[in-house]
Design a protein around this motif. Sequence first.
Motif, PDB file in Angstrom:
ATOM      1  N   GLY A 175       0.833  -1.191   0.000  1.00 30.03           N
ATOM      2  CA  GLY A 175       0.000   0.000   0.000  1.00 30.03           C
ATOM      3  C   GLY A 175       0.867   1.238   0.000  1.00 30.03           C
ATOM      4  N   GLY A 176       0.270   2.364  -0.337  1.00 31.70           N
ATOM      5  CA  GLY A 176       1.017   3.601  -0.354  1.00 31.70           C
ATOM      6  C   GLY A 176       0.116   4.777  -0.621  1.00 31.70           C
ATOM      7  N   GLY A 177       0.721   5.911  -0.827  1.00 29.00           N
ATOM      8  CA  GLY A 177      -0.049   7.115  -1.067  1.00 29.00           C
ATOM      9  C   GLY A 177       0.874   8.307  -1.210  1.00 29.00           C
ATOM     10  N   GLY A 178       0.304   9.478  -1.280  1.00 28.79           N
ATOM     11  CA  GLY A 178       1.100  10.679  -1.413  1.00 28.79           C
ATOM     12  C   GLY A 178       0.294  11.800  -2.019  1.00 28.79           C
ATOM     13  N   GLN A 179       0.974  12.700  -2.668  1.00 26.08           N
ATOM     14  CA  GLN A 179       0.329  13.850  -3.277  1.00 26.08           C
ATOM     15  C   GLN A 179       0.166  13.619  -4.777  1.00 26.08           C
ATOM     16  OE1 GLN A 179       3.523  16.086  -1.392  1.00 26.08           O
ATOM     17  NE2 GLN A 179       2.009  17.508  -0.602  1.00 26.08           N
ATOM     18  N   PRO A 180      -0.607  14.470  -5.451  1.00 25.06           N
ATOM     19  CA  PRO A 180      -0.820  14.264  -6.889  1.00 25.06           C
ATOM     20  C   PRO A 180       0.474  14.242  -7.704  1.00 25.06           C
ATOM     21  CG  PRO A 180      -2.424  15.813  -6.029  1.00 25.06           C
ATOM     22  CD  PRO A 180      -1.462  15.561  -4.925  1.00 25.06           C
TER      23      PRO A 180
END
Length: 876
Positions: free
Chosen positions: A845-850
């Motif tokens: 899993g992960g994520g962040g900004q555009p």
Amino acid sequence: MTSHIIRRQFLDFFRSKLHKIVPSAPLINKDDPTLMFTNSGMVQFKDYFLGNRIPESKRIADTQKCLRVSGKHNDLEDVGFDGTHHTMFEMLGNWSFGDYFKKEAIAWSWELLTEVYQLPKEKLYATVFGGDEKEGLAPDDEAKQIWLQFLPENHILYGAKKDNFWEMGEQGPCGPCSEIHIDLRSEADRASVPGETLVNKDHTEVIEIWNNVFMQFERRADGSLVPLPARNVDTGMGFERLCMALQNKKFTYDTDIFTPFIQLIEKESGKTYTGSYNRENKSDVAMRVAADHIRAVAFTIADGQLPSASGAGYVIRRILRRAVRYYYSFLDIKTPFLHTLVPLLASEFADVFPELKAQEAFVKKVILEEEKSFLNTLQEGLKRLDAADFSDGVVDGQSAFELYDTYGFPIDLTRLIAAEKGWSLDEPGFETALQRQKSRSRTDAEKQVGDWTVLREIPNVEFVGYDQLEVEAAKVSKYRTIRDKKGAQNQIVLTRTPFYAEGGGQVGDVGTLDFDGEQIRVTDVKKENDLIIHFVDRLPVHIDAEKVDAVVHANRRGLIENNHTATHLLQAALRKVLGTHVAQKGSLVNDEYLRFDFSHFAKLEDGQLEEIERMVNEKIRENIPLEEARNLPIDEARKEGATMLFGEKYGDKVRMITFDKNYSRELCGGCHVKATGKIGYFKILSESAVAAGVRRIEAITAARAETYINQELTELSAIRDIFKNPRNPSLNVAALQEENKRLQKEIDLLMERQAADLQAQLKTQFIDVNGIRFLSTRLPFSDAKLVKTLAYNLEKEAGDSVIVLGAVANEKPQLTIVVSERLIKDKNLNAGTMIRELAKDIKGGGGGQPFFATAGGTDVEGLDKALERAASLIHS
């Protein structure tokens, strides 16, 4: 009349009526699981009403610090907007425990108000209980007949149960009450509208000032009412409202209780207080909030509760942060300010609540550090709002709630900022999120409390655990079962017990109860007010047995005694080495280790720790015998110089523990060794900060200290062997660390060169995907900083592009995505959205900004698949 005179006259009046004047209980309610804070004057006397304890005097009077900011009584969000709501307030009270009743209570109320305070008789009204058919309760005609001696009939009103039947909570002591109201309107207004039509109608100038509660019943868990062992009187008069009436003010904030603080806030903010109660006059609201909240925060800290992330500490932090956000937003004060009010507060209350004056510097420091921290958080929240892109022009409810819950933003502040930006606010969405949280909190707190089944009425539980660890032929006094989300908890109260109940930092005992051969395990022992409650694994078959043998686990108790006595020796050493400002701020004493929190403003130096440890061990070797004074008058203990704990409620008689009168003398209810030699050895494990101005020492004693030292020596011996037995292995370790740093720098330099070489190669490998320059590749290195730098450098060189980089670190796959800013706007691409999809291939899993996002996973085999699939996300 000043507030100081008003308070003194109340106490002097009841002293003349043979009442014993007692000090206020702490705001933190340590031994009553049903209450987080002391929220009324009767809380400290609850056991007297229930018959669990014999009162020290049948007549008592006091002024009690109260806090109503949680649970059923929660006025927090009203504070500042009107003229009468407060977080902390004083409750003046007089009490009768099986002594006088309605006749004297009402007559003395009238005498004090009209003869001592000289309030106009024609402005006073009384309400009495009008009865309740469902409860089978008749009207309180007795109270009415008494009032007719003082008031005309039209000034005596029958009230419904909600106004004139006082209950502490869902369970507990209760009874009919008679409230005294005063009409503070102008003469013309009183002539035009009769005061009796406005009593209990929420009129701001026709207010209740005193409530006489006639405690006759106990509300059981099943809702039934049973008579109390004795009829009691419990009265409460709001000190702030009384001052308002006597000083001819319309609002409590206009009395001399608050005006000195508002004047100081005016001076520091450069703004003028207008006395307006228009909700839109936010600077006036902010001044009232600061003047009120500093009282709740400062006195609670002085009573031993530090701001924290949970429980009572979280409530105090919320109050403090509410004050900060109001002065920050509406008084334009951008630096810590609330702490500057502490000296004035300590001075104003030095005669009645001296605990704040005694800890003024400490309390001020704690508040200052909390302010600094929250001001940083507040600014971060404002940045989040500034940076947010609510493209549809609506601040969604969940975002508004996160600002409220995480950053302490009041919804009106979010609303104000949104309006400035031309956005609207999703109010229903915010309310839904707020109610969802409240519902979760209620569910977490819910527990089904069963009524006590009483087998034997006893005035006090006899605790004999200081002298013996076994009791024969005790009996069960009462028992019950509580059910909550953890399951069922069975509780037993004995007539006599050797089991120590958790208190003063010392954990409760464990052991067994023998019911005619049936062994019941005691898993914990706690206090509920003054009731010693044994938590047992199950209820016995013959719970009414005439002979119950109670046995404490002796070895465990002995280890606890070692650590408790060592804590006393430690505190004495701290005060000698660091200074007498050191005061206990919390402790934990169990059979494995001791933890001691104390007030001090700097990290302890190694030399200081060594001196403290040396001093404690010296006192252990001296084998100092225990001197124990039980039932010692508290004034005598003070003369003897006994150390007392701030925030503790001491009675007239105390227990004083001494290990060498010139070294350690403390008031303590815990268990101790007979002589210090039994402790064996004391070893400090760590020293750290736990809050602003509070340090923590953790230590061990006896066999555990010996084992620890042997393990450390074994480890040291192994290190010596590695370095071929040097005299000073620490020098060898230091040299090895330096060598490691040097080599790491060389590796970093080589990796940077490798990345630079790789960048030159990769910039030729971009392909065109739907008119977008695209690169997806696996890197030969995994350093996160290098990967990020490489990705940004490639994007800078390539122009509008999407870059997907894979790597493996410690056999774990990693993904990094960079998206050019123009593609985010023109092509609606989003690195965060893409990374969450690709992370599925590596089972992570992960994520962040555009524009930048990362992910980690567990499946290295899926990394190539993710890199191959990246282009398809641009197509879709």
